[in-house]
Motif scaffolding. Structure first.
Motif, short mmCIF file in Angstrom:
data_model
loop_
_atom_site.label_atom_id
_atom_site.label_comp_id
_atom_site.label_asym_id
_atom_site.label_seq_id
_atom_site.Cartn_x
_atom_site.Cartn_y
_atom_site.Cartn_z
N VAL A 7 31.14 60.47 92.89
CA VAL A 7 31.75 59.14 92.99
C VAL A 7 33.02 59.08 92.15
CG1 VAL A 7 31.46 56.69 92.39
CG2 VAL A 7 29.56 57.96 93.40
N THR A 8 34.06 58.48 92.73
CA THR A 8 35.25 58.11 91.98
C THR A 8 35.33 56.60 91.94
OG1 THR A 8 36.50 60.08 92.64
CG2 THR A 8 37.78 58.20 91.85
N VAL A 9 35.53 56.04 90.76
CA VAL A 9 35.64 54.59 90.59
C VAL A 9 37.12 54.23 90.50
CG1 VAL A 9 35.01 52.59 89.20
CG2 VAL A 9 33.43 54.53 89.40
N ILE A 78 42.74 55.97 95.87
CA ILE A 78 41.74 56.58 96.74
C ILE A 78 42.28 57.88 97.35
CG2 ILE A 78 40.37 56.28 98.85
CD1 ILE A 78 40.31 53.25 98.17
N ALA A 79 43.58 57.89 97.64
CA ALA A 79 44.19 59.07 98.26
C ALA A 79 44.06 60.32 97.40
CB ALA A 79 45.66 58.78 98.57
N ILE A 80 44.05 60.14 96.08
CA ILE A 80 43.98 61.30 95.20
C ILE A 80 42.54 61.60 94.75
CG2 ILE A 80 46.32 60.94 94.38
CD1 ILE A 80 45.22 59.82 91.80
N ALA A 81 41.60 60.73 95.10
CA ALA A 81 40.20 60.94 94.72
C ALA A 81 39.64 62.16 95.44
CB ALA A 81 39.37 59.71 95.06
N GLN A 82 38.84 62.96 94.75
CA GLN A 82 38.31 64.21 95.29
C GLN A 82 36.83 64.12 95.63
OE1 GLN A 82 40.37 66.99 95.83
NE2 GLN A 82 41.90 65.41 95.37
N THR A 83 36.26 62.93 95.56
CA THR A 83 34.82 62.79 95.79
C THR A 83 34.54 62.21 97.17
OG1 THR A 83 34.88 60.62 94.73
CG2 THR A 83 34.31 62.51 93.34
N GLU A 84 33.28 62.33 97.57
CA GLU A 84 32.85 61.81 98.87
C GLU A 84 32.71 60.30 98.87
OE1 GLU A 84 29.06 62.39 101.98
OE2 GLU A 84 29.20 63.59 100.12
N TYR A 85 32.37 59.75 97.70
CA TYR A 85 32.13 58.31 97.60
C TYR A 85 33.16 57.65 96.69
CZ TYR A 85 27.51 59.76 99.34
OH TYR A 85 26.49 60.32 100.06
N ILE A 86 33.53 56.41 97.06
CA ILE A 86 34.48 55.62 96.29
C ILE A 86 33.82 54.31 95.89
CG2 ILE A 86 36.74 54.48 96.30
CD1 ILE A 86 36.93 57.51 96.63
N LEU A 87 34.02 53.91 94.65
CA LEU A 87 33.49 52.63 94.17
C LEU A 87 34.64 51.77 93.67
CD1 LEU A 87 31.22 50.68 93.41
CD2 LEU A 87 30.97 51.93 91.24
N ASN A 88 34.77 50.58 94.26
CA ASN A 88 35.78 49.62 93.82
C ASN A 88 35.26 48.79 92.66
OD1 ASN A 88 37.91 50.14 95.55
ND2 ASN A 88 37.20 48.70 97.11
N LEU A 89 36.14 48.52 91.71
CA LEU A 89 35.81 47.60 90.63
C LEU A 89 37.08 46.93 90.15
CD1 LEU A 89 33.90 46.36 88.55
CD2 LEU A 89 34.23 48.39 87.11
N ASP A 90 37.15 45.60 90.26
CA ASP A 90 38.28 44.88 89.69
C ASP A 90 38.16 44.88 88.18
OD1 ASP A 90 39.35 44.36 92.17
OD2 ASP A 90 38.39 42.40 92.37
N ALA A 91 39.30 44.83 87.51
CA ALA A 91 39.32 45.02 86.06
C ALA A 91 38.63 43.92 85.28
CB ALA A 91 40.77 45.16 85.59
N GLY A 152 33.33 44.62 94.93
CA GLY A 152 32.76 45.71 94.15
C GLY A 152 31.67 46.43 94.91
N SER A 153 32.07 47.25 95.87
CA SER A 153 31.12 47.99 96.69
C SER A 153 31.48 49.47 96.71
CB SER A 153 31.12 47.46 98.14
OG SER A 153 30.66 46.13 98.20
N MET A 154 30.49 50.30 97.05
CA MET A 154 30.70 51.74 97.18
C MET A 154 30.79 52.10 98.66
SD MET A 154 28.38 54.96 95.78
CE MET A 154 28.44 54.37 94.08
N PHE A 155 31.73 52.97 99.02
CA PHE A 155 31.88 53.35 100.41
C PHE A 155 32.25 54.83 100.51
CE2 PHE A 155 35.78 51.42 98.85
CZ PHE A 155 36.78 52.33 99.19
N ARG A 156 32.04 55.36 101.69
CA ARG A 156 32.38 56.75 101.95
C ARG A 156 33.91 56.88 102.10
NH1 ARG A 156 27.48 59.22 103.62
NH2 ARG A 156 25.92 57.67 104.27
#
Length: 280
Positions: A7-9, A78-91, A152-156
């Motif tokens: 996961v990349t946040v 997200i473009a530079i993230a190397q993981t399968e899953y992405i998690l959004n989080l506002d600051a 704030g959700s996780m997605f592929r």
């Protein structure tokens, strides 16, 4: 040692220096660690930049850029993230420590699920509201009238790739809503964990409030026209939901007018209205 998660946040940050540490700590304290946290400073002032300078962790990567908006900011990270899953989080928001663990379990076990969210606790003036927000998730049809997911959700990452990322034309808000519709219209599902694991900080002035007050019609119209084929495919459902919401709105207006506060207010204003008429 805590397990890795694939996961990349992604944390966009624009002048949220007073909250960003809480957001980052909520990720670093997860029961399963994210592989990387990418904070994108979207042209914040010096006060927030000073706070960001205090963040030292091998898994945290900070990008500084001119202010270009949240959709562009997320896409950049997200473009530079190397993981399968992405998690959004506002600051200014944060997660319960078990969210990542529970979300990746859902994604690992169900190939039809493209997005995982959860129930939401609302924090207002540093006090939790009693009501828990309960988004429905599900398929694209559930998102035609309102956003039934959370930011704030996780997605592929492949879901993001399929829809060419967040729509950067939606500079005034509702970009999460449109993003979920785009993904779910590609036959993905959104799963909602039935626990309040996401804490949303409700502020007096926020981008969400501004979008609702100033740009609601324009943004809804844009979403409708962009996904017109989807709305046409579910026309009867969409029309009935609009009729239902219209009835609820009328009932709420009627209740408000019959309330004691409204009645007292009308009585207090009556002399002023009389004087105004006399001066015409």
């Amino acid at each position: 040692m805590k397990l890795k998660s694939n996961v990349t946040v992604i944390i966009p940050c624009y002048n949220d220096g007073q909250y960003i540490i809480k957001a980052v700590d909520s990720i670093l304290n997860q029961t399963i660690q994210a592989d990387e946290i990418i904070i994108v400073d979207d042209g914040s002032g010096q006060e927030t930049k000073n706070v960001l300078k205090t963040i030292y962790h091998p898994n945290v990567h900070i990008i500084h850029q001119e202010n270009i908006g949240v959709s562009n900011t997320r896409n950049t990270a997200i473009a530079i993230a190397q993981t399968e899953y992405i998690l959004n989080l506002d600051a200014d928001d944060y997660f319960d420590p078990v969210f990542i663990e529970k979300a990746i379990q859902v994604l690992n076990e169900n190939e039809r699920v493209g997005v995982v969210g959860c129930l939401v606790k609302i924090l207002k003036n540093n006090i939790f509201e009693k009501e828990i927000k309960k988004p429905l998730g599900g398929g694209a049809r559930n998102f035609l009238v309102k956003n039934n997911g959370i930011s704030g959700s996780m997605f592929r990452k492949k879901c993001w790739e399929e829809v060419s990322g967040y729509d950067e034309k939606m500079a005034n808000g509702y970009e999460d809503w449109e993003f979920w519709i785009s993904i779910l219209s590609h036959n993905w599902m959104m799963h909602i964990i039935q626990e309040p694991l996401f804490i949303y900080r409700q502020k007096a002035i926020s981008r969400d409030q501004t979008a609702l007050v100033k740009f609601d019609f324009e943004l809804r119209k844009y979403i409708f026209l962009k996904h017109k084929a989807l709305y046409e495919a579910h026309f009867e459902f969409y029309a009935i939901e609009l009729l239902r919401q219209n009835t609820l709105l009328k009932n709420n207006v009627r209740k408000a007018k019959n309330s004691a506060d409204y009645t007292i207010g009308q009585l207090l204003l009556a002399p002023l209205r009389f004087l105004k008429k006399k001066n015409i």
